[in-house]
Design a protein around this motif. Structure first.
Motif, short mmCIF file in Angstrom:
data_model
loop_
_atom_site.label_atom_id
_atom_site.label_comp_id
_atom_site.label_asym_id
_atom_site.label_seq_id
_atom_site.Cartn_x
_atom_site.Cartn_y
_atom_site.Cartn_z
N HIS A 183 0.74 -1.34 0.01
CA HIS A 183 -0.03 -0.10 0.12
C HIS A 183 0.79 1.50 -0.02
O HIS A 183 1.93 1.15 0.49
N GLU A 221 -6.85 13.66 0.58
CA GLU A 221 -7.85 12.99 -0.43
C GLU A 221 -7.35 13.19 -1.77
O GLU A 221 -6.91 12.41 -2.82
N ALA A 224 -3.90 11.99 -2.51
CA ALA A 224 -3.91 10.34 -2.86
C ALA A 224 -4.59 10.13 -4.04
O ALA A 224 -3.97 9.00 -4.73
N GLU A 225 -5.58 10.74 -4.47
CA GLU A 225 -6.29 10.82 -5.87
C GLU A 225 -5.20 10.68 -6.88
O GLU A 225 -5.25 10.29 -8.21
N LEU A 228 -2.59 8.11 -7.25
CA LEU A 228 -3.22 6.79 -7.58
C LEU A 228 -3.31 7.14 -9.16
O LEU A 228 -3.20 5.98 -9.87
N PRO A 286 -8.92 5.55 -3.70
CA PRO A 286 -8.21 5.24 -2.37
C PRO A 286 -9.06 5.22 -1.36
O PRO A 286 -10.13 5.43 -1.30
N TYR A 293 -5.60 7.84 3.85
CA TYR A 293 -6.12 7.08 2.53
C TYR A 293 -5.06 6.06 2.14
O TYR A 293 -3.73 6.40 1.92
N HIS A 294 -5.46 4.89 1.66
CA HIS A 294 -4.49 3.79 0.91
C HIS A 294 -4.68 3.41 -0.40
O HIS A 294 -6.08 3.33 -0.74
N ILE A 295 -3.68 3.47 -1.14
CA ILE A 295 -3.87 2.95 -2.40
C ILE A 295 -3.38 1.64 -2.22
O ILE A 295 -2.14 1.44 -1.83
#
Length: 376
Positions: A183, A221, A224-225, A228, A286, A293-295
């Motif tokens: 992750h 967020e 994270a996006e 990703l 995410p 927030y996890h990828i």
């Protein structure tokens, strides 16, 4: 004492090197060979730095005094290990046991085969804080111990032995459903945010606090996006991006690798997302948890069931062989101890005195506890 020396037999192979030079103040004489205070200090520091006290600073924050009961526990354990190591070193020299480059090469290859690759071995060593020099020293010691055991009694574990163990210990071969995942974490822990914001501004109002948290959450967020999107554009870059961007620095070092885990190992939101994914896929968005927030990248899956005997066989044989070798080494060491001439140059290392000091320390600590209780 029997338990102490039994544990010491098992632990002694972890003491790096087999012929430390004896400099400084002598504390124990074993058959004419002197164990020094410096050797003991190095050994107990290593023991403490690999113990439960590691989380509290290890050896540097540990009170090394005979008034400390835990120190006395480690003092007796490490002393016993050093005595046994001295006796085994003496026996190794008597039997002219040597380690060749070929021995080291073969043993290293066997370890690499077990862990998967040279890269995996390096990851494990780095994770445990072991340098290549330390690893090679420990490996050399391990090979010498194996050769010593084989010179005492050969151990042979048959397929029939392994099969019998497999059939009589079925509970050990049950496995839950597992996934292997990595992750990239973009940290957004609300409780930590609140603490940080209040620390910066003690007069912040609840309304201001909530607004600030919402703002930070939105920024996290978005970050994270964006990461990703970068990962999905080039899935092969996941490990490099994790090393650079993930706030989970522990796993980031290894490209975000978390290893195998069951459904109950991780927080619910993370587990649900990971177990809903197929191997070799990356989460479409995410995943939000209390940590942020996890990828997520899932790389493998193990279905629940019983591990087949053929897959477990080699591990069972290795386990049974190691167990038998430890028993041989323990019995052999017990014999060496009976005939050994041991002189405690520093009487504080004598097990009888350690026990007396432990009782004394216990009484002192009990009295101090009563005093504190009375004051409160």
């Amino acid at each position: 004492m029997k338990k102490i020396f039994t544990a010491a037999v098992i632990s002694v192979v972890l003491l790096s090197g087999c012929s430390l030079k004896h400099f400084g103040k002598g504390i124990i004489n074993v058959n004419g060979h002197v164990i020094t205070q410096a050797e003991f200090d190095r050994a107990i520091d290593k023991e403490l730095n690999n113990s439960m006290f590691k989380a509290f600073g290890g050896s540097s924050n540990f009170v090394k005094s005979d008034d400390n009961i835990m120190y006395l526990v480690y003092k007796e354990k490490v002393s016993a290990e050093l005595i046994i190591k001295e006796l085994l070193d003496e026996e190794i020299n008597k039997r002219n046991i040597k380690v060749t480059d070929e021995d080291i090469k073969n043993e290293t290859a066997a370890i690499i085969d077990k862990v998967g690759s040279k890269e995996e071995l390096q990851k494990l060593l780095k994770k445990r804080g072991i340098s290549n020099d330390e690893f090679n020293k420990d490996l050399k010691t391990q090979i010498k111990m194996k050769k010593l055991i084989n010179s005492i009694e050969k151990v042979s574990i048959s397929d029939a032995d392994a099969l019998k163990y497999y059939k009589t210990h079925p509970e050990q071969f049950k496995r839950e459903e597992q996934v292997r995942a990595s992750h990239i974490l973009i940290s957004a822990n609300t409780l930590q945010m609140i603490a940080d914001l209040k620390k910066k501004n003690k007069k912040i109002t609840p309304e201001e606090l909530n607004a600030k948290i919402e703002q930070i959450q939105a920024e996290k967020e978005s970050k994270a996006e964006a990461i990703l999107k970068q990962v999905l554009a080039n899935p092969d870059s996941f490990e490099k991006i994790a090393q650079k961007e993930s706030d989970d620095r522990g796993s980031a070092e290894y490209g975000g690798e978390l290893g195998y885990f069951t459904k109950t190992t991780m927080v619910p939101e993370f587990s649900k997302a990971a177990f809903d994914m197929k191997p070799d896929t990356i989460s479409e968005k995410p995943v939000k948890t209390i940590y942020g927030y996890h990828i997520i990248k899932v790389t493998d899956r193990i279905e629940p069931g019983i591990m087949p005997y053929e897959k477990a066989k080699e591990d069972i044989k290795f386990f049974l062989e190691t167990k038998a070798q430890m028993e041989i080494l323990k019995n052999f060491t017990d014999g060496l101890m009976k005939s050994a001439k041991i002189e405690y140059i520093d009487s504080s290392f004598n097990p009888e005195n350690i026990s007396k000091n432990a009782i004394k320390a216990s009484k002192i600590n009990s009295e101090k506890a009563k005093e504190v209780s009375g004051e409160n």
